[in-house]
Every structure is written in structure tokens, then in C-alpha cells.
Design a protein around this motif. Structure first.
Motif, PDB file in Angstrom:
ATOM      1  N   THR A   1       0.815  -1.224   0.000  1.00 22.76           N
ATOM      2  CA  THR A   1       0.000   0.000   0.000  1.00 22.76           C
ATOM      3  C   THR A   1       0.846   1.269   0.000  1.00 22.76           C
ATOM      4  OG1 THR A   1      -0.114  -0.004   2.419  1.00 22.76           O
ATOM      5  CG2 THR A   1      -1.886  -1.140   1.235  1.00 22.76           C
ATOM      6  N   LEU A   2       2.158   1.131  -0.032  1.00 20.79           N
ATOM      7  CA  LEU A   2       3.043   2.295  -0.006  1.00 20.79           C
ATOM      8  C   LEU A   2       2.991   3.049  -1.335  1.00 20.79           C
ATOM      9  CD1 LEU A   2       6.180   0.686   1.666  1.00 20.79           C
ATOM     10  CD2 LEU A   2       4.579   2.295   2.724  1.00 20.79           C
ATOM     11  N   PRO A   3       3.255   4.354  -1.296  1.00 21.33           N
ATOM     12  CA  PRO A   3       3.341   5.121  -2.546  1.00 21.33           C
ATOM     13  C   PRO A   3       4.484   4.585  -3.429  1.00 21.33           C
ATOM     14  CG  PRO A   3       3.254   6.587  -0.633  1.00 21.33           C
ATOM     15  CD  PRO A   3       3.423   5.192  -0.117  1.00 21.33           C
ATOM     16  N   ASP A   4       4.355   4.767  -4.727  1.00 24.25           N
ATOM     17  CA  ASP A   4       5.323   4.228  -5.680  1.00 24.25           C
ATOM     18  C   ASP A   4       6.750   4.677  -5.408  1.00 24.25           C
ATOM     19  OD1 ASP A   4       3.302   2.877  -6.989  1.00 24.25           O
ATOM     20  OD2 ASP A   4       3.072   4.376  -8.575  1.00 24.25           O
ATOM     21  N   ASN A   5       6.945   5.938  -5.008  1.00 26.06           N
ATOM     22  CA  ASN A   5       8.311   6.421  -4.776  1.00 26.06           C
ATOM     23  C   ASN A   5       8.971   5.716  -3.593  1.00 26.06           C
ATOM     24  OD1 ASN A   5       6.597   7.786  -2.958  1.00 26.06           O
ATOM     25  ND2 ASN A   5       7.911   9.589  -2.902  1.00 26.06           N
ATOM     26  N   ILE A   6       8.200   5.393  -2.570  1.00 27.65           N
ATOM     27  CA  ILE A   6       8.752   4.678  -1.417  1.00 27.65           C
ATOM     28  C   ILE A   6       9.014   3.224  -1.786  1.00 27.65           C
ATOM     29  CG2 ILE A   6       8.321   3.914   0.955  1.00 27.65           C
ATOM     30  CD1 ILE A   6       6.810   6.526   1.419  1.00 27.65           C
ATOM     31  N   VAL A   7       8.119   2.607  -2.550  1.00 33.23           N
ATOM     32  CA  VAL A   7       8.323   1.223  -2.995  1.00 33.23           C
ATOM     33  C   VAL A   7       9.599   1.130  -3.831  1.00 33.23           C
ATOM     34  CG1 VAL A   7       7.409  -0.638  -4.445  1.00 33.23           C
ATOM     35  CG2 VAL A   7       5.893   0.574  -2.880  1.00 33.23           C
ATOM     36  N   ALA A   8       9.831   2.098  -4.718  1.00 28.59           N
ATOM     37  CA  ALA A   8      11.037   2.079  -5.552  1.00 28.59           C
ATOM     38  C   ALA A   8      12.292   2.154  -4.683  1.00 28.59           C
ATOM     39  CB  ALA A   8      11.002   3.236  -6.550  1.00 28.59           C
ATOM     40  N   ALA A   9      12.292   3.035  -3.689  1.00 27.26           N
ATOM     41  CA  ALA A   9      13.444   3.151  -2.785  1.00 27.26           C
ATOM     42  C   ALA A   9      13.610   1.885  -1.955  1.00 27.26           C
ATOM     43  CB  ALA A   9      13.279   4.372  -1.883  1.00 27.26           C
ATOM     44  N   LEU A  10      12.506   1.300  -1.518  1.00 30.81           N
ATOM     45  CA  LEU A  10      12.546   0.068  -0.733  1.00 30.81           C
ATOM     46  C   LEU A  10      13.107  -1.083  -1.565  1.00 30.81           C
ATOM     47  CD1 LEU A  10      11.884  -1.490   1.878  1.00 30.81           C
ATOM     48  CD2 LEU A  10       9.552  -1.771   0.992  1.00 30.81           C
ATOM     49  N   ASP A  11      12.707  -1.172  -2.834  1.00 31.56           N
ATOM     50  CA  ASP A  11      13.220  -2.227  -3.708  1.00 31.56           C
ATOM     51  C   ASP A  11      14.740  -2.140  -3.841  1.00 31.56           C
ATOM     52  OD1 ASP A  11      10.754  -3.374  -4.152  1.00 31.56           O
ATOM     53  OD2 ASP A  11      10.441  -2.389  -6.091  1.00 31.56           O
ATOM     54  N   ILE A  12      15.257  -0.932  -3.997  1.00 31.59           N
ATOM     55  CA  ILE A  12      16.709  -0.739  -4.086  1.00 31.59           C
ATOM     56  C   ILE A  12      17.366  -1.132  -2.773  1.00 31.59           C
ATOM     57  CG2 ILE A  12      18.531   1.000  -4.301  1.00 31.59           C
ATOM     58  CD1 ILE A  12      16.585   2.450  -6.299  1.00 31.59           C
ATOM     59  N   PHE A  13      16.792  -0.703  -1.660  1.00 34.16           N
ATOM     60  CA  PHE A  13      17.322  -1.035  -0.341  1.00 34.16           C
ATOM     61  C   PHE A  13      17.368  -2.545  -0.116  1.00 34.16           C
ATOM     62  CE2 PHE A  13      16.412  -2.028   4.144  1.00 34.16           C
ATOM     63  CZ  PHE A  13      17.494  -1.423   4.766  1.00 34.16           C
ATOM     64  N   MET A  14      16.357  -3.252  -0.603  1.00 36.63           N
ATOM     65  CA  MET A  14      16.246  -4.689  -0.353  1.00 36.63           C
ATOM     66  C   MET A  14      17.176  -5.535  -1.220  1.00 36.63           C
ATOM     67  SD  MET A  14      14.190  -5.213   2.135  1.00 36.63           S
ATOM     68  CE  MET A  14      13.888  -6.964   1.963  1.00 36.63           C
ATOM     69  N   MET A  15      17.793  -4.959  -2.227  1.00 34.58           N
ATOM     70  CA  MET A  15      18.717  -5.731  -3.069  1.00 34.58           C
ATOM     71  C   MET A  15      19.833  -6.315  -2.211  1.00 34.58           C
ATOM     72  SD  MET A  15      19.183  -3.544  -6.502  1.00 34.58           S
ATOM     73  CE  MET A  15      17.798  -3.036  -7.461  1.00 34.58           C
ATOM     74  N   GLY A  16      20.038  -7.623  -2.327  1.00 30.93           N
ATOM     75  CA  GLY A  16      21.084  -8.287  -1.574  1.00 30.93           C
ATOM     76  C   GLY A  16      20.679  -8.672  -0.159  1.00 30.93           C
ATOM     77  N   ARG A  17      19.484  -8.331   0.237  1.00 31.19           N
ATOM     78  CA  ARG A  17      18.976  -8.711   1.555  1.00 31.19           C
ATOM     79  C   ARG A  17      18.081  -9.924   1.393  1.00 31.19           C
ATOM     80  NH1 ARG A  17      19.452  -4.799   5.603  1.00 31.19           N
ATOM     81  NH2 ARG A  17      20.505  -2.961   4.839  1.00 31.19           N
ATOM     82  N   THR A  18      17.127 -10.058   2.287  1.00 32.26           N
ATOM     83  CA  THR A  18      16.169 -11.151   2.140  1.00 32.26           C
ATOM     84  C   THR A  18      15.444 -10.984   0.809  1.00 32.26           C
ATOM     85  OG1 THR A  18      14.488  -9.862   3.290  1.00 32.26           O
ATOM     86  CG2 THR A  18      15.809 -11.377   4.616  1.00 32.26           C
ATOM     87  N   VAL A  19      14.824 -12.007   0.356  1.00 31.78           N
ATOM     88  CA  VAL A  19      14.143 -11.953  -0.932  1.00 31.78           C
ATOM     89  C   VAL A  19      13.065 -10.868  -0.895  1.00 31.78           C
ATOM     90  CG1 VAL A  19      12.714 -13.251  -2.549  1.00 31.78           C
ATOM     91  CG2 VAL A  19      14.573 -14.391  -1.333  1.00 31.78           C
ATOM     92  N   SER A  20      13.133  -9.961  -1.845  1.00 32.97           N
ATOM     93  CA  SER A  20      12.106  -8.924  -1.938  1.00 32.97           C
ATOM     94  C   SER A  20      10.820  -9.569  -2.429  1.00 32.97           C
ATOM     95  CB  SER A  20      12.566  -7.844  -2.905  1.00 32.97           C
ATOM     96  OG  SER A  20      11.655  -6.802  -2.926  1.00 32.97           O
ATOM     97  N   HIS A  21       9.734  -9.260  -1.782  1.00 28.46           N
ATOM     98  CA  HIS A  21       8.452  -9.899  -2.079  1.00 28.46           C
ATOM     99  C   HIS A  21       7.403  -8.810  -2.215  1.00 28.46           C
ATOM    100  CE1 HIS A  21       4.885 -12.368  -1.488  1.00 28.46           C
ATOM    101  NE2 HIS A  21       5.646 -13.402  -1.798  1.00 28.46           N
ATOM    102  N   PRO A  22       6.530  -8.871  -3.212  1.00 20.68           N
ATOM    103  CA  PRO A  22       5.540  -7.810  -3.412  1.00 20.68           C
ATOM    104  C   PRO A  22       4.458  -7.758  -2.341  1.00 20.68           C
ATOM    105  CG  PRO A  22       5.126  -9.622  -4.922  1.00 20.68           C
ATOM    106  CD  PRO A  22       6.427  -9.927  -4.216  1.00 20.68           C
ATOM    107  N   ILE A  23       4.340  -8.818  -1.522  1.00 18.20           N
ATOM    108  CA  ILE A  23       3.267  -8.851  -0.533  1.00 18.20           C
ATOM    109  C   ILE A  23       3.788  -8.619   0.872  1.00 18.20           C
ATOM    110  CG2 ILE A  23       1.443 -10.271   0.481  1.00 18.20           C
ATOM    111  CD1 ILE A  23       1.192 -11.611  -2.247  1.00 18.20           C
ATOM    112  N   TYR A  24       4.983  -9.082   1.198  1.00 19.48           N
ATOM    113  CA  TYR A  24       5.490  -8.889   2.548  1.00 19.48           C
ATOM    114  C   TYR A  24       7.014  -8.855   2.573  1.00 19.48           C
ATOM    115  CZ  TYR A  24       6.208 -13.912   2.300  1.00 19.48           C
ATOM    116  OH  TYR A  24       6.605 -15.164   1.907  1.00 19.48           O
TER     117      TYR A  24
END
Length: 66
Positions: free
Chosen positions: A23-46
Motif C-alpha cells: 500500500t506504499l506510494p510508488d516512490n517509497i516502494v522504488a526506494a525500498l526495492d533498491i534497499f532490499m537488493m542483496g537482503r532477504t528476498v524482496s516480495h511484493p506482498i510482505y
């Protein structure tokens, strides 16, 4: 910048609490996706609550610009 608060919950077969970033705004999701690279598996639901808290801290410290 202050990021939205996400409610934590548990899913079956996961020992750690998670949050739903869908439910996050697109700009925050984009930043979160970059942050999550190399961490736990990025998942669109949780994602793990700990990863979300680390992301929020980085945003509040201005380590991540949104």
C-alpha cells in the motif's frame, strides 16, 4: 521524511514478523526495492519487519533520499 507505519503480522511457517508494503506510494516502494537488493528476498506482498525498520531508519537519517 517520515515513512508510513506498517502493521506487522505473522505468516505460517515464518519465525519472524512481516509487514505488507503493497500500500506504499510508488516512490517509497522504488526506494525500498533498491534497499532490499542483496537482503532477504524482496516480495511484493510482505517483507520482514526488521528490514522495514532498517529502511525506515535509513530514510529518517537521510541515508536514503525519497
Amino acid at each position: 521524511m517520515k515513512v508510513p507505519t506498517l502493521k506487522e503480522f505473522r505468516i505460517s511457517e515464518s519465525p519472524f514478523p512481516v509487514v505488507d508494503p503493497s500500500t506504499l506510494p510508488d516512490n517509497i516502494v522504488a526506494a525500498l526495492d533498491i534497499f532490499m537488493m542483496g537482503r532477504t528476498v524482496s516480495h511484493p506482498i510482505y517483507i520482514y519487519k526488521q528490514d522495514w525498520q532498517e529502511f525506515c531508519g535509513a530514510v529518517e537519517r537521510n541515508d536514503i533520499k525519497i
